[in-house]
Design a protein around this motif. Sequence first.
Motif, short mmCIF file in Angstrom:
data_model
loop_
_atom_site.label_atom_id
_atom_site.label_comp_id
_atom_site.label_asym_id
_atom_site.label_seq_id
_atom_site.Cartn_x
_atom_site.Cartn_y
_atom_site.Cartn_z
N MET A 91 -8.20 2.13 2.37
CA MET A 91 -7.30 2.92 3.21
C MET A 91 -5.89 2.34 3.20
O MET A 91 -4.90 3.09 3.17
N ALA A 92 -5.78 1.02 3.22
CA ALA A 92 -4.45 0.39 3.22
C ALA A 92 -3.68 0.78 1.96
O ALA A 92 -2.45 0.89 1.99
N ASP A 93 -4.41 1.04 0.87
CA ASP A 93 -3.75 1.39 -0.39
C ASP A 93 -3.46 2.89 -0.52
O ASP A 93 -3.00 3.33 -1.56
N MET A 94 -3.74 3.66 0.55
CA MET A 94 -3.50 5.11 0.46
C MET A 94 -2.04 5.48 0.72
O MET A 94 -1.67 6.65 0.63
N ILE A 95 -1.24 4.49 1.10
CA ILE A 95 0.21 4.75 1.17
C ILE A 95 0.94 3.53 0.61
O ILE A 95 0.55 2.40 0.87
N THR A 96 1.99 3.79 -0.17
CA THR A 96 2.82 2.70 -0.71
C THR A 96 4.15 2.69 0.04
O THR A 96 4.48 3.66 0.74
N ALA A 97 4.92 1.63 -0.14
CA ALA A 97 6.25 1.55 0.49
C ALA A 97 7.12 2.71 0.02
O ALA A 97 7.86 3.31 0.81
N GLU A 98 7.02 3.05 -1.25
CA GLU A 98 7.83 4.14 -1.82
C GLU A 98 7.47 5.48 -1.15
O GLU A 98 8.36 6.24 -0.75
N LYS A 99 6.17 5.74 -1.01
CA LYS A 99 5.75 6.99 -0.36
C LYS A 99 6.17 7.01 1.10
O LYS A 99 6.52 8.06 1.63
N LEU A 100 6.12 5.86 1.74
CA LEU A 100 6.54 5.81 3.15
C LEU A 100 8.05 6.08 3.27
O LEU A 100 8.48 6.79 4.18
#
Length: 305
Positions: A91-100
Amino acid sequence: MPQLTDQVMVESIDKLKKEKQALILAHNYQILPVQHVADFIGDSLQLAQQAEKAHAAIILFCGVRFMAETAKLLNPDSRVLLSHADAGCPMADMITAEKLRQFKAEHPGAVVVCYVNSTVEVKAESDICCTSSNVIKIIKSIPKGKPILFVPDQNLGQYAAWKTRRKIITWNGYCNVHHHKITLRNIEEARRRWPGYTLIVHPETPPEVFRQADVIASTKGMADYAKNHDNLIIGTETGLVKQLQQLYPHKNIKALSQKAVCINMKRTSMRDVLLTLLEERNEIIIEPETARRALVSVQRMLDLS
Ligand code: 13P
Ligand code: SF4
């Protein structure tokens, strides 16, 4: 390393702990033998608080990567080792800094709350962190009327929105264990099998599940509840259920779903604990500027907890 008995491994780990001034922290979902060699067992918030106040040359974290990263942020002077190199949280890997950053650009002026189950890079892009035990308090601390973005867990975000009656825009991440392996059908079966029992579920379960529960709690909340109550059905990863069944053999404590097993939490064996400590491997190293920014969001959470 030759095949060692559990007893020999326990003794070797204890000896190494003393020699190396090491502290072992373990999450409630770890296998029971690993929980038994730990100095402290707890939920994400408790483990972060323990890491912050630890005076140890080495913190050996038996859990998943984001937890060890949080320990390193809070205690940069200790060397933090992760018990298994591949123990991540999908789950932690389901969003990256770039996507955020893109998500933030679509919602200018919003406050970004990140669940602690996130990478250190995502924490660095967020305003404030939360865990499952303090999410309500964190959301309530945000001035009314401010738009709120919540990443990465859609279910925890929806739980917080329901309880606080705040509008929260959630990322669409989820924990596979709580989202797919704990279902309404499990609840129907459990209610039929164990009438009169109290159903406690983790807020990472989907809304149709947590809305049916009698109690919604973090793993620490569940453990606290079990101290003073009997006849419980527990809807979370089975490591916690096993811990409580062993702690209270005379109580009726049932797992809502036997399929709720987190393979990442189960990667760490006693052999891993021993070898990680012996060879001082899997050290957590965080790029300093990322650490500085991520610590701001984690520290804001701890100041409110
Ligand atoms: P807790 O903070 O409730 O222990 O939860 C951590 C976690 O990863 C749940 O899946
Ligand atoms: Fe991540 Fe789910 Fe495992 Fe918790 S149980 S560590 S949220 S995958």
